[in-house]
Design a protein around this motif. Sequence first.
Motif, PDB file in Angstrom:
ATOM      1  N   ASP A 237       1.798  17.181   1.806  1.00  0.00           N
ATOM      2  CA  ASP A 237       1.210  16.030   1.120  1.00  0.00           C
ATOM      3  C   ASP A 237       2.216  15.460   0.129  1.00  0.00           C
ATOM      4  O   ASP A 237       3.303  16.008  -0.085  1.00  0.00           O
ATOM      5  N   LYS A 238       1.849  14.339  -0.515  1.00  0.00           N
ATOM      6  CA  LYS A 238       2.790  13.641  -1.393  1.00  0.00           C
ATOM      7  C   LYS A 238       3.122  14.453  -2.640  1.00  0.00           C
ATOM      8  O   LYS A 238       4.214  14.328  -3.195  1.00  0.00           O
TER       9      LYS A 238
ATOM     10  N   ARG B  98       2.245   1.805  -3.441  1.00  0.00           N
ATOM     11  CA  ARG B  98       1.237   2.361  -4.352  1.00  0.00           C
ATOM     12  C   ARG B  98       0.963   3.827  -4.061  1.00  0.00           C
ATOM     13  O   ARG B  98       0.783   4.633  -4.972  1.00  0.00           O
ATOM     14  N   GLU B  99       0.927   4.154  -2.774  1.00  0.00           N
ATOM     15  CA  GLU B  99       0.628   5.530  -2.380  1.00  0.00           C
ATOM     16  C   GLU B  99       1.682   6.502  -2.886  1.00  0.00           C
ATOM     17  O   GLU B  99       1.372   7.631  -3.283  1.00  0.00           O
ATOM     18  N   HIS B 100       2.936   6.062  -2.900  1.00  0.00           N
ATOM     19  CA  HIS B 100       4.038   6.956  -3.267  1.00  0.00           C
ATOM     20  C   HIS B 100       4.736   6.494  -4.555  1.00  0.00           C
ATOM     21  O   HIS B 100       5.940   6.691  -4.721  1.00  0.00           O
TER      22      HIS B 100
ATOM     23  N   ASP C 290       0.830  -1.208   0.000  1.00  0.00           N
ATOM     24  CA  ASP C 290       0.000   0.000   0.000  1.00  0.00           C
ATOM     25  C   ASP C 290       0.861   1.253   0.000  1.00  0.00           C
ATOM     26  O   ASP C 290       0.550   2.243  -0.670  1.00  0.00           O
TER      27      ASP C 290
END
Length: 517
Positions: free
Chosen positions: A110-111, A12-14, A9
């Motif tokens: 945030d990313k 995938r997030e980053h 996860d």
Amino acid sequence: MRGKNSIKDLFREHILAVIFVMFMAVIYLHMMFTNGPWYDELYTYYYFISRGPVYAAIHWPVPNNHVGYSVLSAFFDFFGNPYVGLRGVSLIASVANLILLYKLCIKALDKYLSLFVTALYAGAYLVFRLSVQGRGYSLATTCFLLATLACMEICTGNPLKRYFVLFAASLCYGLYIVPSSIYWVMPVCIAGGLYLLFEKEYVKLLKLFLSGVCAAIVTFFLYVIIWLAIGANLLCKEEGSAFFGMGQVSVILKAPFTAMFKGIEYMTDTPYIQSIDRVECVKGLFDYFSVLCSQYYDRIGALALVLLSVGVVACIISLFTDKKIERNKRFMLFFVISCSVLVPVMLIIQSVHPYKRVLSFYLIPLLIAFAICILGLFGAIRKKNRATIAEVVVMSLAVIYCVCNVLGGYYNQELAEVENKIESAFEGMNPSEIDTIYYTDDFQKYVLKFYHDVMPAEVYTLAEANYVVIGPEQLDESYTEPVWPVLYPFSQGLLDDVERDMEEVSSSEGYTVYKRR
């Protein structure tokens, strides 16, 4: 399974950041082997790295050594590849810096903004040019980021023992790499101290202070080793000294304090440490930082300085007006303000304008401040904390800007034009056959060692030499005074002797290798 799923996860997030870091790692790896090392790198390899970690740890003839970097690189040199030995540490450090910077930013941003900061940092000219050089600046930046992350964990999270150890070790090794790391060591320590003082967490503050003291003590003793070695070496070679002719170990055992103070005197008297008039230092500060920003981003130095300064001012305002700010972001505000303000203050106190590469790390707090400013502008119009289209466009432009820069010719121009020509001159022969050589410039010995692992005996008259390399300076009649690292000017007598007693065996543009008949 839970751990595996969480890692998946997280990946995938980053994913955008992962792709970007992998892209930059490939670029760095390619540049590491294709853009030949220049004089300072070759000097470092010849005198320190190639001679082993112990030798590198106790020798400091000039600031070129970057002791901590040379010691670590000397271990990498055991792999047998000179590029890995010279630049491997910088390669790893530069990739690690992108990961650590993204990790630092994600704690308060945030990313998308985190990727924005990481991309702009990687796309800065000065950062890119230092990324794989056999110098200590990229590794020192790694220590800077590790110290900052550890300090943030101590201040805002669980003050676990490992974070205090990491904090102290990062400060210590950063200073051991290069003393100019003091420009980030002090701001990071003060940022943590101010945050804890503001939050009234006095126990943490005391522990953080003691960690800094431990780092200072260990650093001092690491340099004591260098001072003892330098001082003993000077004393045993100084005619008229009571220690003349003695072995270095004997000098250290007999008079350790005399040797240490001699070493300190030598280190502080180096001509590379230069002060300027304090009034001139203050007057020239804006121009100095404008040029520094131009070395970050070519041709827009003044604009970059203004924009980054706006970010710092916005952070100062936010710190004193936003009472509901979360802990991570509050620490980040203390961090960017402390770094941004204290660095110029320290330059004024010392009355110096150091080499711009010394402040390559300084871009990090400035970019984070700018990102916080952007977050403040767009935060009010966000929906469910999702990035707006405008933000995504800005982030995308930052990544495109970085990619265009790192793939462009300006960023990838040769570091070592002269050194490459000399290396080409040796390609048409077997350099291992060179037994005695009359060097006409200082590049040649370093090139032979790095590319061919050859260290022929150096002689100081042509009559003693079986080989000589004639460069463009020795052929130029107007070149009457040698400028280091060229050793000898034009001499018709030298050329006549070479023509009479030697024959050409190899050549390149401007350089010819001759062998005695």
